[in-house]
Design a protein around this motif. Structure first.
Motif, PDB file in Angstrom:
ATOM      1  N   GLU B   7       0.823  -1.204   0.000  1.00 40.66           N
ATOM      2  CA  GLU B   7       0.000   0.000   0.000  1.00 40.66           C
ATOM      3  C   GLU B   7       0.857   1.255   0.000  1.00 40.66           C
ATOM      4  O   GLU B   7       0.588   2.223  -0.706  1.00 40.66           O
ATOM      5  CB  GLU B   7      -0.891   0.011   1.243  1.00 40.66           C
ATOM      6  CG  GLU B   7      -2.372   0.038   0.922  1.00 40.66           C
ATOM      7  CD  GLU B   7      -3.186  -0.304   2.148  1.00 40.66           C
ATOM      8  OE1 GLU B   7      -3.233   0.553   3.057  1.00 40.66           O
ATOM      9  OE2 GLU B   7      -3.735  -1.431   2.205  1.00 40.66           O
ATOM     10  N   SER B   8       1.903   1.232   0.790  1.00 45.83           N
ATOM     11  CA  SER B   8       2.737   2.429   0.864  1.00 45.83           C
ATOM     12  C   SER B   8       3.495   2.651  -0.445  1.00 45.83           C
ATOM     13  O   SER B   8       3.742   3.786  -0.852  1.00 45.83           O
ATOM     14  CB  SER B   8       3.705   2.336   2.048  1.00 45.83           C
ATOM     15  OG  SER B   8       4.604   1.264   1.842  1.00 45.83           O
ATOM     16  N   GLU B   9       3.832   1.540  -1.099  1.00 47.20           N
ATOM     17  CA  GLU B   9       4.504   1.694  -2.394  1.00 47.20           C
ATOM     18  C   GLU B   9       3.558   2.289  -3.440  1.00 47.20           C
ATOM     19  O   GLU B   9       3.962   3.105  -4.268  1.00 47.20           O
ATOM     20  CB  GLU B   9       5.073   0.353  -2.871  1.00 47.20           C
ATOM     21  CG  GLU B   9       6.370  -0.007  -2.155  1.00 47.20           C
ATOM     22  CD  GLU B   9       6.724  -1.500  -2.222  1.00 47.20           C
ATOM     23  OE1 GLU B   9       7.844  -1.835  -1.811  1.00 47.20           O
ATOM     24  OE2 GLU B   9       5.888  -2.313  -2.656  1.00 47.20           O
ATOM     25  N   ILE B  10       2.302   1.870  -3.351  1.00 49.30           N
ATOM     26  CA  ILE B  10       1.324   2.433  -4.288  1.00 49.30           C
ATOM     27  C   ILE B  10       1.100   3.917  -4.000  1.00 49.30           C
ATOM     28  O   ILE B  10       1.036   4.748  -4.912  1.00 49.30           O
ATOM     29  CB  ILE B  10      -0.013   1.652  -4.222  1.00 49.30           C
ATOM     30  CG1 ILE B  10       0.223   0.272  -4.861  1.00 49.30           C
ATOM     31  CG2 ILE B  10      -1.128   2.393  -4.948  1.00 49.30           C
ATOM     32  CD1 ILE B  10      -0.943  -0.669  -4.750  1.00 49.30           C
ATOM     33  N   ARG B  17       3.679  10.075  -9.602  1.00 50.49           N
ATOM     34  CA  ARG B  17       2.868  10.389 -10.795  1.00 50.49           C
ATOM     35  C   ARG B  17       2.322  11.804 -10.726  1.00 50.49           C
ATOM     36  O   ARG B  17       2.349  12.549 -11.706  1.00 50.49           O
ATOM     37  CB  ARG B  17       1.681   9.429 -10.892  1.00 50.49           C
ATOM     38  CG  ARG B  17       2.085   8.141 -11.517  1.00 50.49           C
ATOM     39  CD  ARG B  17       0.894   7.298 -11.934  1.00 50.49           C
ATOM     40  NE  ARG B  17       1.429   6.019 -12.385  1.00 50.49           N
ATOM     41  CZ  ARG B  17       0.726   4.922 -12.545  1.00 50.49           C
ATOM     42  NH1 ARG B  17      -0.572   4.939 -12.303  1.00 50.49           N
ATOM     43  NH2 ARG B  17       1.291   3.809 -12.955  1.00 50.49           N
ATOM     44  N   ASP B  18       1.854  12.130  -9.542  1.00 46.32           N
ATOM     45  CA  ASP B  18       1.290  13.439  -9.320  1.00 46.32           C
ATOM     46  C   ASP B  18       2.315  14.535  -9.546  1.00 46.32           C
ATOM     47  O   ASP B  18       2.074  15.530 -10.231  1.00 46.32           O
ATOM     48  CB  ASP B  18       0.814  13.486  -7.863  1.00 46.32           C
ATOM     49  CG  ASP B  18      -0.401  14.342  -7.748  1.00 46.32           C
ATOM     50  OD1 ASP B  18      -1.300  14.158  -8.591  1.00 46.32           O
ATOM     51  OD2 ASP B  18      -0.426  15.196  -6.837  1.00 46.32           O
ATOM     52  N   PHE B  19       3.461  14.297  -8.978  1.00 47.81           N
ATOM     53  CA  PHE B  19       4.565  15.243  -9.125  1.00 47.81           C
ATOM     54  C   PHE B  19       4.917  15.431 -10.601  1.00 47.81           C
ATOM     55  O   PHE B  19       5.056  16.551 -11.094  1.00 47.81           O
ATOM     56  CB  PHE B  19       5.776  14.728  -8.335  1.00 47.81           C
ATOM     57  CG  PHE B  19       7.053  15.457  -8.640  1.00 47.81           C
ATOM     58  CD1 PHE B  19       7.295  16.713  -8.100  1.00 47.81           C
ATOM     59  CD2 PHE B  19       8.020  14.885  -9.468  1.00 47.81           C
ATOM     60  CE1 PHE B  19       8.478  17.391  -8.391  1.00 47.81           C
ATOM     61  CE2 PHE B  19       9.192  15.558  -9.758  1.00 47.81           C
ATOM     62  CZ  PHE B  19       9.424  16.815  -9.225  1.00 47.81           C
ATOM     63  N   ARG B  83       8.087   6.810 -18.189  1.00 47.05           N
ATOM     64  CA  ARG B  83       6.747   6.783 -18.772  1.00 47.05           C
ATOM     65  C   ARG B  83       6.243   8.194 -19.053  1.00 47.05           C
ATOM     66  O   ARG B  83       5.599   8.448 -20.060  1.00 47.05           O
ATOM     67  CB  ARG B  83       5.785   6.058 -17.825  1.00 47.05           C
ATOM     68  CG  ARG B  83       4.355   6.049 -18.324  1.00 47.05           C
ATOM     69  CD  ARG B  83       3.474   5.142 -17.504  1.00 47.05           C
ATOM     70  NE  ARG B  83       3.860   3.753 -17.660  1.00 47.05           N
ATOM     71  CZ  ARG B  83       3.788   2.843 -16.697  1.00 47.05           C
ATOM     72  NH1 ARG B  83       3.366   3.189 -15.501  1.00 47.05           N
ATOM     73  NH2 ARG B  83       4.151   1.601 -16.921  1.00 47.05           N
ATOM     74  N   ALA B  84       6.597   9.109 -18.156  1.00 43.81           N
ATOM     75  CA  ALA B  84       6.101  10.483 -18.306  1.00 43.81           C
ATOM     76  C   ALA B  84       6.907  11.281 -19.332  1.00 43.81           C
ATOM     77  O   ALA B  84       6.538  12.400 -19.677  1.00 43.81           O
ATOM     78  CB  ALA B  84       6.147  11.183 -16.948  1.00 43.81           C
TER      79      ALA B  84
END
Ligand code: FAD
Lengths: 368, 398
Positions: B7-10, B17-19, B83-84
């Protein structure tokens, strides 16, 4: 069976090899390739004077060769020197078509006066020879063609274009394709010229209501287009073979001179074995081309099957040979300065001409 | 066994991703995604943004600005950045020099150089290879002779990546000819503005100026620029080789390249259907994907092991070999996917401002050039032959 070249072809091969050794060092080749039209008009004339263009045409149409062996001999040597003059477009592709439908133009071609490119493939055609969306319609005596032709080799310097266009049928039908002769300076002919990544001149050609002359019979040009590509496949595979031989020689020579860890790198068994494989693949490539050249005048299915075999094998072996040449040279092969890089680029990019490994594998299966 | 992220990794992944979604300039990610040329300023702009967030040097110890991430987190970060369409983070200062300074440098060296690496004051390049010393690096000849408070450096380095931009270079130099060759090498920091250094471009096969030759003639280097002890440079260089492993396999790049390939294969048409439905091509793509998926797990297996303290040696050679082969294979497939439109190449079209219409599909131009350029992957950073040698010796005992 006899796999030796006859006396005439041996002389042709030796003459061309010597000529290229004297006149076509890699520095010149790079200079020609980077010049305005991407080749040397003077060299083209000298090739003509030497009879090299004529060797690609049969005696019936005024040449002195034109067989599969002639293509092999000439293009192998051209490949060894990475010659950029428009032999594939004017000689192999257009030459085949002219020999069948308009031999009047051939004299000018053989003498070096006229260059003619085949404008056949289109942005959507990939390697499918029947895919033609360009169209032609008759207006009185004249024909008018419209369309977009992609990656037309030698187009930038061509005096005339042989353009395929649909006169009936649907986009991928073999029937309904016709060939037209279009003047390069005719109205509505627009070129977007560029160099290919391995240094050959090409262009995308846009035709808008361009006046044209019908070549041969209406609607039934497909089989001739296929034949032209069969001959071009023998030519370009031979060119690849020549380039591969030089890449192999350069690599072996480098293995004899480059030292690391106190020994020449040729002492490392892993490299020895890989070069042994390169040699095997090279001989396989040669044999497959001999097969294709030998069946070039045979009936269609046999001819096409052997051409597809040669192109598939050449694509596979070429990749292996080019990649090994770079890898075994190490960093130096990554440079513009090292000529092996230009050989490697050409060998790899040949897979993108006239159908790649997968295209011809699929076709081979269909023809088997 | 638990294959999923915790969970913490997600949560961490979402933060990354947000950043990226908010902070990675679109101008820059467009350049990367379209295979355009990046300038020095583009790299610097992105590194400044990462530095402000504290994510530029995640592997450094926290007291020097590191992020204290686990191997899995670093892997996630790399994957998300690729990916970004973030530019690659140039490793020379951040990933190569810094770990050596942190482990072997003086306090003064650390407090002087490390902050300057982070804030982009100094652009570093790597001066190991020489014309005669490639795979056999220990045969290097560039010599540094002690004269009072200085070393006088003479010799030649080559293949210096982006050395044309560099303010500083870290070099392996010969300080002794006694004993074993490895024992006479020192690790020296040299200001590129010092008189006597000449930088000459080497143009690569795709026409790009990416690497350089460097000539050193009586270059005076203050002795305080020596890292660690004299004649111990080989040990430091080897430490470096086994230290920074996260990126060795290049998973993030391969992942992004495979995604790009899939887009190409769904737009390129063959016999009336998308190329990705062609059984021949689909088979090739599937094989590459199978290899890459397994590689992700191999990579994480090695990295999590390293996290728990076991120092991977030959495992990083495995990652290097297979990782580069997979990436090269994907590049090869992208080239094939284009068909005849792999041929045209317009170098100027790689520049940001170029706005003529593309020849063929808009993604076509850089593809073949990338394939050729990435042949370097199996040559540099220890050629794949050298890596196989390491594996067979240290892992198989042969
Ligand atoms: C694009 C690029 C960027 C680079 N950037 C940098 C940089 O920034 N800084 C830097 O210092 N260096 C850099 N390098 C240099 C790189 O590290 C060397 O190219 C590499 O070490 C290989 O050396 P070499 O090119 O001299 O090849 P060689 O060592 O001459 O090798 C030639 C061939 O022999 C093989 N070989 C050598 N020894 C053995 C053996 N024992 N057994 C089997 N095979 C062997 C090699 O694998 C290779 O196939 C760069 C190189 C390239 C191409």
């Amino acid at each position: 069976m006899n796999f030796d070249l006859n006396e005439d072809r041996r002389i042709l091969s030796d003459t061309l090899e010597k000529f290229l050794r004297d006149k076509y060092p890699i520095e010149k080749r790079l200079e020609y390739s980077q010049s305005e039209h991407g080749f040397s008009a003077q060299m083209w004339q000298e090739f003509a004077d030497l009879g090299i263009i004529g060797a690609l045409f049969s005696e019936e149409v005024g040449g002195f060769g034109g067989h599969g062996d002639d293509l092999m001999v000439v293009f192998e040597q051209l490949g060894k020197a990475l010659v950029v003059e428009p032999f594939l477009s004017t000689g192999a592709l257009s030459g085949t078509i002219l020999s069948a439908v308009d031999s009047d133009l051939i004299e000018g071609v053989i003498s070096g006066q006229t260059q003619i490119s085949l404008a056949h493939s289109e942005p959507g055609s990939r390697y499918d020879l029947a895919y033609v969306t360009s169209s032609a319609r008759q207006q009185g005596e004249e024909w008018i063609v419209n369309g977009h032709k992609s990656v037309v080799l030698g187009a930038g310097s061509a005096d005339k274009l042989i353009v395929s266009a649909r006169t009936s049928g649907a986009v991928e039908d073999e029937h309904g394709i016709s060939l037209f002769l279009v003047d390069a300076i005719a109205s509505g002919v627009e070129l977007r010229s560029y160099s290919t990544i391995d240094g050959y001149g090409a262009a995308d050609v846009m035709l808008t209501n361009s006046p044209a002359k019908l070549l041969g019979e209406k609607d039934s040009a497909f089989s001739l287009i296929e034949l032209a590509h069969a001959r071009a496949i023998v030519a370009v595979c031979s060119q690849c073979l020549g380039a591969c031989e030089i890449a192999k020689d350069m690599t072996v020579e480098y293995m004899h001179t480059r030292k690391q860890f106190g020994v020449i790198i040729g002492k490392f068994q892993v490299l020895q074995h890989r070069m042994a494989d390169v040699l095997i693949e090279l001989e396989q490539m040669r044999s497959s081309i001999i097969n294709a050249a030998g069946f070039l005048d045979d009936h269609r299915d046999l001819r096409e099957k052997h051409c597809s075999a040669a192109k598939n094998l050449t694509g596979r072996a070429g990749r292996q040979i080019a990649e090994e040449a770079i890898q075994i040279h190490g960093g130096i092969a990554m440079t513009w300065e090292a000529s092996v890089s230009h050989y490697a680029k050409h060998i790899i990019m040949i897979d993108h001409l006239f159908g790649d490994t997968d295209h011809h594998l699929e076709r081979y299966i269909e023809l088997s | 066994m638990d294959l999923g992220y915790s969970e913490s990794e997600i949560a961490y992944r979402d933060e990354v991703r947000d950043f990226l979604a908010t902070k990675l300039p679109k101008r820059i990610s467009d350049l990367v995604k379209n295979g355009k040329r990046l300038t020095k300023r583009d790299y610097e702009e992105w590194q400044t943004i990462l530095n402000e967030k504290g994510w530029l040097a995640p592997s450094w110890p926290p007291e020097w600005g590191g992020a204290g991430w686990s191997a899995v987190q670093k892997h996630i970060f790399e994957e998300e950045c690729c990916r970004a369409g973030a530019p690659r983070i140039l490793p020379f200062g951040l990933g190569m020099l810094a770990p050596v300074l942190i482990k072997f440098g003086t306090e003064q060296q650390k407090s002087h150089y490390l902050p300057r690496i982070l804030d982009g004051t100094d652009w570093w390049c790597q001066g190991y290879s020489e014309p005669g010393a490639g795979s056999d690096l220990a045969s290097l000849k560039t010599k540094a002779e002690r004269q009072g408070d200085h070393y006088i450096v003479n010799g030649q380095k080559t293949w210096t990546t982006l050395g044309q931009y560099a303010d500083w270079i870290f070099c392996l130099v010969r300080t002794s000819n006694e004993g074993k060759r490895q024992e006479g090498i020192s690790f020296l920091l040299i200001d590129m503005k010092t008189p006597g250094i000449e930088v000459r471009p080497i143009i690569l096969l795709d026409g790009e100026h990416e690497v350089n030759e460097l000539f050193f003639t009586d270059v005076k280097v203050p002795v305080e620029n020596l890292v660690g002890e004299e004649n111990m440079g080989w040990t430091y260089a080897k430490y470096l080789l086994t230290h920074e492993r996260t990126g060795t396999a290049g998973i993030g790049f391969s992942n992004a390249a495979l995604e790009h390939l899939k887009t190409i294969a769904s737009t390129q048409m063959k016999s009336g259907r998308p190329l990705k439905q062609d059984p021949y091509f689909a088979a090739r793509m599937a094989k590459a994907e199978i290899d890459l998926e397994a590689m992700k797990t191999t990579n994480l297996r090695v990295l999590t092991q390293a996290d728990s303290g076991a120092a991977p040696g030959p495992e990083s050679s495995m990652l290097k070999i297979k990782g580069t082969v997979i990436r090269q294979e994907i590049n090869d497939l992208a080239r094939r996917a284009l068909g005849p439109y792999a041929l045209p190449f317009v170098s100027e079209a790689l520049d940001e401002g170029y706005n003529e219409s593309p020849i063929g599909p808009d993604y076509a131009n850089p593809i073949a050039a990338d394939y050729f350029n990435n042949r370097k992957l199996s040559i540099f950073a220890g050629s794949n032959e050298i890596q196989r040698g390491i594996i067979s010796k240290t892992k198989l005992g042969l």
